[in-house]
Design a protein around this motif. Structure first.
Motif, short mmCIF file in Angstrom:
data_model
loop_
_atom_site.label_atom_id
_atom_site.label_comp_id
_atom_site.label_asym_id
_atom_site.label_seq_id
_atom_site.Cartn_x
_atom_site.Cartn_y
_atom_site.Cartn_z
N SER A 233 29.85 6.75 11.63
CA SER A 233 29.25 6.49 10.33
C SER A 233 28.63 5.09 10.18
O SER A 233 27.64 4.95 9.45
N PRO A 234 29.15 4.04 10.82
CA PRO A 234 28.50 2.73 10.66
C PRO A 234 27.15 2.67 11.38
O PRO A 234 26.92 3.39 12.35
N ALA B 61 26.19 0.40 13.30
CA ALA B 61 26.43 -0.05 14.68
C ALA B 61 26.83 1.09 15.61
O ALA B 61 26.76 0.96 16.83
N LEU B 62 27.24 2.24 15.02
CA LEU B 62 27.59 3.42 15.81
C LEU B 62 26.52 4.50 15.66
O LEU B 62 26.79 5.68 15.92
N GLY B 63 25.35 4.11 15.25
CA GLY B 63 24.24 5.05 15.20
C GLY B 63 24.09 5.81 13.91
O GLY B 63 23.15 6.61 13.78
N ALA B 64 25.02 5.61 12.95
CA ALA B 64 24.97 6.35 11.67
C ALA B 64 24.81 7.85 11.90
O ALA B 64 24.01 8.52 11.24
N TRP B 65 25.56 8.38 12.84
CA TRP B 65 25.59 9.80 13.21
C TRP B 65 24.31 10.28 13.89
O TRP B 65 24.14 11.47 14.11
N ASN B 66 23.43 9.38 14.25
CA ASN B 66 22.21 9.74 14.99
C ASN B 66 22.53 9.68 16.48
O ASN B 66 22.73 8.61 17.04
N ASP C 120 30.73 -4.54 17.83
CA ASP C 120 30.98 -5.39 16.67
C ASP C 120 30.75 -4.59 15.39
O ASP C 120 29.65 -4.08 15.14
N LEU C 121 31.80 -4.47 14.57
CA LEU C 121 31.74 -3.70 13.33
C LEU C 121 32.11 -4.59 12.15
O LEU C 121 32.82 -5.60 12.33
N PRO C 122 31.67 -4.25 10.95
CA PRO C 122 32.05 -5.04 9.78
C PRO C 122 33.57 -5.09 9.62
O PRO C 122 34.26 -4.08 9.78
N ALA C 123 34.09 -6.26 9.32
CA ALA C 123 35.53 -6.42 9.14
C ALA C 123 35.99 -5.73 7.85
O ALA C 123 35.24 -5.63 6.88
N GLY C 124 37.24 -5.25 7.87
CA GLY C 124 37.82 -4.64 6.68
C GLY C 124 37.09 -3.42 6.18
O GLY C 124 36.96 -3.22 4.97
N THR C 125 36.64 -2.57 7.11
CA THR C 125 35.84 -1.41 6.72
C THR C 125 36.39 -0.13 7.33
O THR C 125 36.69 -0.09 8.53
N SER C 126 36.52 0.92 6.52
CA SER C 126 36.90 2.24 7.03
C SER C 126 35.67 2.95 7.58
O SER C 126 34.57 2.79 7.05
N PHE C 127 35.87 3.72 8.63
CA PHE C 127 34.74 4.44 9.22
C PHE C 127 35.23 5.67 9.95
O PHE C 127 36.43 5.82 10.22
N GLU C 128 34.30 6.58 10.26
CA GLU C 128 34.58 7.76 11.06
C GLU C 128 33.70 7.72 12.31
O GLU C 128 32.63 7.11 12.31
N TYR C 129 34.19 8.37 13.35
CA TYR C 129 33.44 8.37 14.61
C TYR C 129 33.83 9.57 15.46
O TYR C 129 34.80 10.26 15.18
N LYS C 130 33.03 9.80 16.48
CA LYS C 130 33.27 10.92 17.39
C LYS C 130 32.62 10.61 18.73
O LYS C 130 31.67 9.82 18.81
N TRP D 215 29.27 17.82 21.67
CA TRP D 215 30.23 17.11 20.81
C TRP D 215 31.65 17.45 21.24
O TRP D 215 31.95 18.58 21.64
N GLU D 216 32.56 16.49 21.13
CA GLU D 216 33.95 16.81 21.43
C GLU D 216 34.47 17.80 20.38
O GLU D 216 34.07 17.74 19.21
N PRO D 217 35.33 18.75 20.81
CA PRO D 217 35.74 19.83 19.91
C PRO D 217 36.92 19.45 19.01
O PRO D 217 38.03 19.91 19.18
N THR D 218 36.69 18.60 18.05
CA THR D 218 37.74 18.22 17.10
C THR D 218 37.08 17.65 15.87
O THR D 218 35.87 17.42 15.84
N GLY D 219 37.88 17.41 14.84
CA GLY D 219 37.35 16.76 13.65
C GLY D 219 37.02 15.31 13.92
O GLY D 219 37.35 14.75 14.99
N ASN D 220 36.35 14.67 12.97
CA ASN D 220 36.01 13.26 13.14
C ASN D 220 37.25 12.40 13.27
O ASN D 220 38.27 12.65 12.61
N HIS D 221 37.18 11.39 14.13
CA HIS D 221 38.22 10.37 14.17
C HIS D 221 38.02 9.45 12.97
O HIS D 221 36.89 9.17 12.57
N ALA D 222 39.10 8.97 12.40
CA ALA D 222 39.03 8.04 11.28
C ALA D 222 39.79 6.77 11.64
O ALA D 222 40.86 6.81 12.25
N ALA D 223 39.22 5.63 11.30
CA ALA D 223 39.84 4.35 11.61
C ALA D 223 39.35 3.31 10.61
O ALA D 223 38.51 3.60 9.75
N ALA D 224 39.91 2.12 10.72
CA ALA D 224 39.47 1.01 9.85
C ALA D 224 39.60 -0.29 10.63
O ALA D 224 40.55 -0.48 11.39
N THR D 225 38.63 -1.16 10.46
CA THR D 225 38.70 -2.48 11.07
C THR D 225 39.54 -3.40 10.20
O THR D 225 39.63 -3.24 8.99
#
Length: 235
Positions: A60-61, A63-68, A88-98, A110-120
């Protein structure tokens, strides 16, 4: 030239020989620091992808392509199984990735699972994932460590698959990969629902996806309230 007896003469050469320049000290490269307001997040992914494909990261960030997927971040690997990159990601920010894999033609899997969720946070950190598995350390999960002894033939690796979704529901295509430093002792940590009974088995897979199941009846175990360690030998 004739020099009278008792006199001296000084000779100044203009030789053509060359001398090596004095050694120099290479310039010191300053340590890389993330831009202000960002932190460095290291992504580590365990994935066995088909020959000719590479693993990428998208999310979603910006820096991670915004899902593109065309702007997905490539991961590096020395063995075709363990992949990593630092972003490098914005500090103190929640995001999803795959994670995705791409071939030379740009075809995406795509990997066969739901989005990973994390926060910096406010400092650098590391996220360790496995293809098709949710991020480790999920809330309310019990971590089960699988240890398997099996000398794997060249080009093959050991996986675990089992009766519950976290173990791929018996689908060897989504089996959980185990890692090894000597190709004999294999291990993986998997987050499972707590207090859950399950069946499982180990398999061998090659790069083409060919599967060899271990013999005998299914193994049985339980995840317990906080996880457990299972130590097995191929049968």
């Amino acid at each position: 030239m004739t020099v009278p007896a008792g006199d001296a003469v000084a000779l100044y050469g203009t030789g053509t020989g060359t001398s090596s320049p004095p050694p120099t000290t290479p310039p010191t490269t300053p340590p890389t620091t993330p831009p202000a307001g960002t932190v460095t997040e290291t992504f580590q992914e365990t994935a066995n992808v088909p020959a000719g494909q590479k693993v990428y990261l998208v999310g979603s960030p910006t820096a991670l392509g915004a899902w593109n997927t065309g702007k997905a971040v490539p991961l590096d690997s020395t063995d075709g199984t363990h992949w990593s990159t630092a972003v490098d990601l914005p500090a103190g920010t929640s995001f999803e990735y795959k994670y995705i894999s791409k071939d030379a033609a740009g075809n995406v899997t795509w990997e066969p699972t739901g989005n990973h969720a994390a926060a910096t946070g406010t400092a650098a950190s590391t996220l360790a994932d496995q293809w098709g598995r949710q991020s480790s350390g999920g809330s309310g999960q019990a971590t089960v460590v699988f240890h398997e002894t099996r000398t794997a033939p060249t080009g093959q690796s050991v996986f675990v698959v089992g009766s519950i979704p976290a173990l791929a529901g018996w689908d060897p295509r989504s089996a959980v990969p185990l890692t090894s430093s000597d190709r004999t002792n294999w291990s993986a940590a998997v987050d499972l629902p707590p207090n859950t009974s399950f069946e499982y088995k180990y398999i061998l897979k090659d790069a083409a996806g060919n599967v060899t199941w271990e013999s005998g009846a299914n193994r049985t175990a339980g995840s317990g309230t906080s996880g457990t360690t299972l130590t097995d030998t191929w049968k």
